[in-house]
Design a protein around this motif. Sequence first.
Motif, PDB file in Angstrom:
ATOM      1  N   MET A 181      -9.992  11.599  -1.214  1.00 36.65           N
ATOM      2  CA  MET A 181     -11.103  11.487  -0.262  1.00 36.65           C
ATOM      3  C   MET A 181     -11.479  10.012  -0.113  1.00 36.65           C
ATOM      4  SD  MET A 181     -11.667  14.644   0.607  1.00 36.65           S
ATOM      5  CE  MET A 181     -13.279  14.585   1.372  1.00 36.65           C
ATOM      6  N   VAL A 182     -10.548   9.210   0.344  1.00 42.53           N
ATOM      7  CA  VAL A 182     -10.747   7.772   0.413  1.00 42.53           C
ATOM      8  C   VAL A 182     -11.637   7.409   1.600  1.00 42.53           C
ATOM      9  CG1 VAL A 182      -9.568   5.569   0.727  1.00 42.53           C
ATOM     10  CG2 VAL A 182      -8.548   7.336  -0.699  1.00 42.53           C
TER      11      VAL A 182
ATOM     12  N   VAL B  58      -6.547   2.642  -4.634  1.00 39.50           N
ATOM     13  CA  VAL B  58      -7.250   2.482  -3.369  1.00 39.50           C
ATOM     14  C   VAL B  58      -8.692   2.966  -3.498  1.00 39.50           C
ATOM     15  CG1 VAL B  58      -6.614   4.737  -2.421  1.00 39.50           C
ATOM     16  CG2 VAL B  58      -7.026   2.808  -0.872  1.00 39.50           C
ATOM     17  N   SER B  59      -8.922   3.910  -4.426  1.00 41.15           N
ATOM     18  CA  SER B  59     -10.273   4.395  -4.698  1.00 41.15           C
ATOM     19  C   SER B  59     -10.402   4.668  -6.186  1.00 41.15           C
ATOM     20  CB  SER B  59     -10.568   5.678  -3.922  1.00 41.15           C
ATOM     21  OG  SER B  59     -11.787   6.267  -4.346  1.00 41.15           O
ATOM     22  N   ASP B  60     -11.464   4.197  -6.795  1.00 39.72           N
ATOM     23  CA  ASP B  60     -11.692   4.456  -8.211  1.00 39.72           C
ATOM     24  C   ASP B  60     -12.332   5.824  -8.438  1.00 39.72           C
ATOM     25  OD1 ASP B  60     -10.656   2.037  -9.101  1.00 39.72           O
ATOM     26  OD2 ASP B  60     -12.548   0.987  -8.746  1.00 39.72           O
TER      27      ASP B  60
ATOM     28  N   ALA C 298      -2.452   1.426  -4.744  1.00 40.62           N
ATOM     29  CA  ALA C 298      -1.903   2.768  -4.939  1.00 40.62           C
ATOM     30  C   ALA C 298      -2.761   3.835  -4.275  1.00 40.62           C
ATOM     31  CB  ALA C 298      -1.772   3.052  -6.433  1.00 40.62           C
ATOM     32  N   TRP C 299      -2.134   4.650  -3.436  1.00 40.25           N
ATOM     33  CA  TRP C 299      -2.791   5.777  -2.785  1.00 40.25           C
ATOM     34  C   TRP C 299      -1.919   7.014  -3.001  1.00 40.25           C
ATOM     35  CZ3 TRP C 299      -5.316   5.325   2.722  1.00 40.25           C
ATOM     36  CH2 TRP C 299      -6.054   6.483   3.004  1.00 40.25           C
ATOM     37  N   PRO C 300      -1.919   7.587  -4.212  1.00 41.87           N
ATOM     38  CA  PRO C 300      -1.076   8.762  -4.489  1.00 41.87           C
ATOM     39  C   PRO C 300      -1.566   9.974  -3.716  1.00 41.87           C
ATOM     40  CG  PRO C 300      -2.562   8.359  -6.316  1.00 41.87           C
ATOM     41  CD  PRO C 300      -2.720   7.198  -5.376  1.00 41.87           C
ATOM     42  N   ILE C 301      -0.644  10.836  -3.383  1.00 44.38           N
ATOM     43  CA  ILE C 301      -0.972  12.010  -2.583  1.00 44.38           C
ATOM     44  C   ILE C 301      -0.692  13.302  -3.335  1.00 44.38           C
ATOM     45  CG2 ILE C 301      -0.426  13.266  -0.451  1.00 44.38           C
ATOM     46  CD1 ILE C 301       0.206  10.561   0.828  1.00 44.38           C
TER      47      ILE C 301
ATOM     48  N   LEU D 110       0.881  -1.162   0.000  1.00 47.22           N
ATOM     49  CA  LEU D 110       0.000   0.000   0.000  1.00 47.22           C
ATOM     50  C   LEU D 110       0.922   1.216   0.000  1.00 47.22           C
ATOM     51  CD1 LEU D 110      -3.111   0.587   2.316  1.00 47.22           C
ATOM     52  CD2 LEU D 110      -1.873   2.360   1.098  1.00 47.22           C
ATOM     53  N   SER D 111       0.973   1.905  -1.151  1.00 45.04           N
ATOM     54  CA  SER D 111       2.020   2.901  -1.370  1.00 45.04           C
ATOM     55  C   SER D 111       1.471   4.184  -1.963  1.00 45.04           C
ATOM     56  CB  SER D 111       3.075   2.315  -2.329  1.00 45.04           C
ATOM     57  OG  SER D 111       4.015   3.287  -2.730  1.00 45.04           O
TER      58      SER D 111
END
Length: 494
Positions: A439-440, A432-434, A408-411, A388-389
């Motif tokens: 705003m996951v 992580v969110s489509d 993938a959780w890009p910031i 989880l990156s």
Amino acid sequence: MAGGEIWVLPAFGQGHLFPGIELCKLIASRGHKATLVVFSSLSSSIPSSFRDDPLTDVLVVPASPPRPGGEEFHQQMQQGMAQLTDFLEARSGSSTRPVCAVLDVLVIMGWAAEVFRKLGIRTVGFFTSGGCSAALDFAAWKASAVDIKPGETRLLPGLPEEMGLTVSDLKRRSQVVRLHKWGQQQGSRAGSDSGSGSGSGSSRPSGPGGPPRIGPSPPGEKPHWVDATEGSIALVINTCHDLEGPFLDYLANQVGKPVWGVGPLLPDQFWTSSGSLIRDQEIRPNKPSNVTEEDVIRWLDAKPRGSVIYVSFGSSVGLTVEEYDKLAKALEESTRPFIWAIQPGSGGSEEGYYPHGLEAKVRERALIITGWAPQLLILSHPSTGGFLSHCGWNSTIEALGRGVPFLAWPIRGDQFYNAKLVVHHLKVGYMVSDEDPVMVKEEEIGKGIDKLMSDEEVKERAVKVSGMFQGGFPASALADLDAFINFITQNRVD
């Protein structure tokens, strides 16, 4: 030296220093002198072994670099330019004059290029990030990707169809745009906004007199690095054709100058330890941590193969406290064993975020690391089955090289395009969110973990991608490295 000396100036931060070190080592491996030029604040992070090679050297500028985003940035930048100019002028005589300077496009290219122009030294733009992020940043500008309608996919001419942009891609950049506007406000006294740099999304100046810029340009705007590298004679990128061929070819066609993939720029041990654990402590300076490498190995050895998900957002970005709380709850409710690396200062507080009570609830299922985490060791351990990156480029190529799939959780910054490369082009992970990873929802995190860790096809594809690196440093990157050096030395200006 007949071939001439090449100087390499990385941007500020270890995520840029380490690739710069590896590039110097590669240049030296081809029989050419390579000198790393750094400000004094980075000198302590350079391994002593780097100075042992007679073909690698270090020039330490006895000054602190300008701090992008600071109120006194413009004054600091002018002082930094003057100090760098004086320092380099004193060391660029006929006997030591470099044939070129390779400048990191993050920060450095915006103002240091002017220093080298005055000295009559040619420059090459250096991307420590990957080719996909630079290519998509450029293509989105060319395609005027600001008015995409719901349900529409805006194809990017010259790039693979699966990399077309959608409304959700623009939403994923909403936080970056807000940060960009904040950067403009903070630097409003600094003058014009011409832009410079690319890469990991840190604050950065926009060129001499310009305000800080954060992340790639907002959708539809000209990428910051385009003007910044206009005077450069070529670009080198921390990737290879095996991994990102379509994106390197696209950039070369668009910018009208040579573009070479000379990476991934990872430590030698990464390429020589195929099938075995990589010991970070032998490669990188250790920092404070609540665990040792032996602690991590013992914990991982006790877990089934491919069962552990590793959670880390790198050393320079992080979630909000609210998002960390959601993540902690999702990890608690999951049945999967996990390692969670939490950096100091995470969550926006000086003391950093910590999920108090979580360890007692999950017991042996969790290893929570505060401070330095041996990431290469964790990714190379057979018990690690998912990552989880935030998809920073260094983390991305490290995991790709070890066959670990992504959630993938890009910031910010190039992370959004790196995630798109991983999920849509290489197909070795999931978002992580489509809808909008900024705003996951808590339930999305848990579902994403289960989906990733139970998908054997994704794991098989990740292993297949890693296969291109099992023979050592990519042959295509060595070919590009040779082409780059030949171009520089054969077209040198004395």
